[in-house]
Write an enzyme that holds these catalytic residues in place. Structure first.
Site, PDB file in Angstrom:
ATOM      1  N   ASP A 162      -3.349   8.058   5.944  1.00  0.00           N
ATOM      2  CA  ASP A 162      -4.013   6.573   6.345  1.00  0.00           C
ATOM      3  C   ASP A 162      -5.120   6.385   5.291  1.00  0.00           C
ATOM      4  O   ASP A 162      -5.056   6.871   4.086  1.00  0.00           O
ATOM      5  CB  ASP A 162      -4.377   6.415   7.716  1.00  0.00           C
ATOM      6  CG  ASP A 162      -4.403   5.128   8.523  1.00  0.00           C
ATOM      7  OD1 ASP A 162      -5.122   4.174   7.720  1.00  0.00           O
ATOM      8  OD2 ASP A 162      -3.381   4.649   9.088  1.00  0.00           O
ATOM      9  N   HIS A 190      -4.321   5.691   2.192  1.00  0.00           N
ATOM     10  CA  HIS A 190      -4.368   4.154   1.963  1.00  0.00           C
ATOM     11  C   HIS A 190      -5.509   3.632   1.337  1.00  0.00           C
ATOM     12  O   HIS A 190      -6.092   2.456   1.252  1.00  0.00           O
ATOM     13  CB  HIS A 190      -4.273   3.772   3.364  1.00  0.00           C
ATOM     14  CG  HIS A 190      -3.091   3.727   3.986  1.00  0.00           C
ATOM     15  ND1 HIS A 190      -2.606   3.250   5.224  1.00  0.00           N
ATOM     16  CD2 HIS A 190      -1.920   4.287   3.423  1.00  0.00           C
ATOM     17  CE1 HIS A 190      -1.329   3.709   5.678  1.00  0.00           C
ATOM     18  NE2 HIS A 190      -1.014   4.113   4.656  1.00  0.00           N
TER      19      HIS A 190
END
Length: 400
Positions: free
Chosen positions: A216, A239
């Site tokens: 993430d 991310h």
């Protein structure tokens, strides 16, 4: 008489100097053994070290140790160091944690804390990731994060690794003047909701010379953040570095002073990103975002401002975001984009982005189809230096 005074003073001086040497508290002396739960031993060592009037060091020696769950609380009477030389492992089954607050290791209210030693905090999260359905299920089970730091001040976490957390790796809340240096986050790209560091409601936080590999956000910035400095960090997989998401809660606080410099993104979903929720009551301001000297290596979305952030259709796009984004500088960004849209600025119709300066962008498309391009709405940046590709040509941008 002077000689006599000196002879009397020297032993006293030696005592003062020696008294400042850290006292060591090895968990082995408290019954901590390899391949066994060390929660009781580590808690006991912390209690004694925290009560010490002089600096202290708690040692978890080399080897593999199990830890069910732990909360360490100050304030302590002198600087304290947790030196983890070995590997500490969480239970495979998160339901084995007796306290259901979704934190594996929690440290609260400590001034002058150091965590070091070259060791590993292993969350053993691979089985838990399969149970994470929070994207579709609002009543999902909240899985435990590895390390939670709350109200920590004047502290340093360095040369340790957090690995395979079941949820976020690190939470930093209500902290001031805390530095993460030579800090490693390690988890595969498919690990769900495993943000490397989530930092909010804090001031003067530094993330330096570190490597973050996760599934993430490498670093996510929550509300109430002031003066966050991220420098020489390598991110990927992950991310990217995100401010937000913000705006879902009505009482969220302003974010200001975010500095990202000399960082590298490798194969990440995003590079630098700001994301706010539409159709939400929050009216906080995001100001003073500075991104400089950044390398993008095959990044899907290198530069993103998304004020219509609405994952899994959990909101409505009927009303624009009310969050004002301003005072942004983006300079010297080079490398490759894995998508043809290298830069995307999707600002709010109600409160457009203002005072945005973009300088020396050199991004090429690593794919095979279509030319590289940009997408801009409700923003009129000021440009300095070259822009490859041309940015916001449809937004009547200013040049200087």
């Amino acid at each position: 008489m002077a000689l006599k005074f000196t002879l009397l003073f020297l032993p006293l001086l030696a005592h003062i100097v020696n008294s400042q040497q850290p006292t060591t508290f090895n968990i082995g002396k408290y019954g901590g053994k390899p391949n066994a739960n060390i929660a009781e031993a580590l808690s006991s060592a912390w209690k004694d070290a925290c009560a010490s009037m002089t600096p202290s060091t708690i040692v978890v020696p080399k080897g593999t140790f199990l830890l069910n769950q732990l909360k360490l609380v100050g304030p302590c009477k002198a600087p304290i160091e947790l030196q983890v030389q070995g590997t500490i492992r969480a239970p495979l089954d998160y339901t084995q944690l007796p306290d259901k607050k979704a934190e594996w290791i929690t440290i609260n209210y400590v001034d002058h804390l150091t965590i070091s030693g070259g060791g590993v905090f292993d969350g053993q999260g691979k089985d838990a990731w399969l149970k994470n359905d929070c994207g579709k299920n609002p009543n999902c089970v909240k899985l435990p994060l590895n390390l939670s730091f709350n109200f920590i001040t004047n502290s340093t976490i360095h040369d340790v690794t957090t690995q395979d957390s079941k949820n976020f790796h690190v939470n930093v809340i209500g902290c001031k003047n805390v530095t993460f240096r030579h800090f490693t986050v390690s988890a595969p790209g498919y690990s769900i909701n495993t943000d490397g560091l989530h930092i909010a409601k804090s001031e003067e936080i530094y993330v330096l010379d570190s490597v973050i590999k996760t599934g993430d956000d490498c670093i996510s910035v929550g509300d109430g953040m002031k003066e966050l400095h991220i420098e020489n960090v390598t991110c990927g997989p992950g991310h990217g570095i995100s401010v937000g998401s913000l705006g879902k809660g009505a009482n969220e606080e302003d974010v200001t002073g975010i500095y990202v410099k000399n960082c590298t993104f490798i194969g990440t979903q995003n590079g630098i990103r700001v994301k706010t929720w539409p159709s939400a009551p929050a009216t906080l301001k995001i100001t003073g975002l500075h991104y400089e000297d950044i390398i993008m290596d095959n990044v899907d979305n290198p530069i993103v401002i998304d004020q219509e952030y609405c994952p899994w259709n959990q909101c409505s796009l009927d009303h624009p975001s009310l969050i004002k984004i301003s005072e942004i500088t983006i300079k010297n960004i080079i490398g490759t984009s894995a998508s043809p849209v290298a830069v995307s600025f999707d600002c709010s119709k109600t409160v457009p982005c203002e005072n945005v300066v973009i300088g020396d962008i050199d991004l090429t498309y690593s794919g095979k189809q279509g030319p590289i391009t940009t997408k801009c709405s409700n923003i009129k940046p000021t440009f300095v230096g070259k822009q490859i590709p041309p940015i916001c040509a449809n937004a009547a941008a200013q040049s200087s």
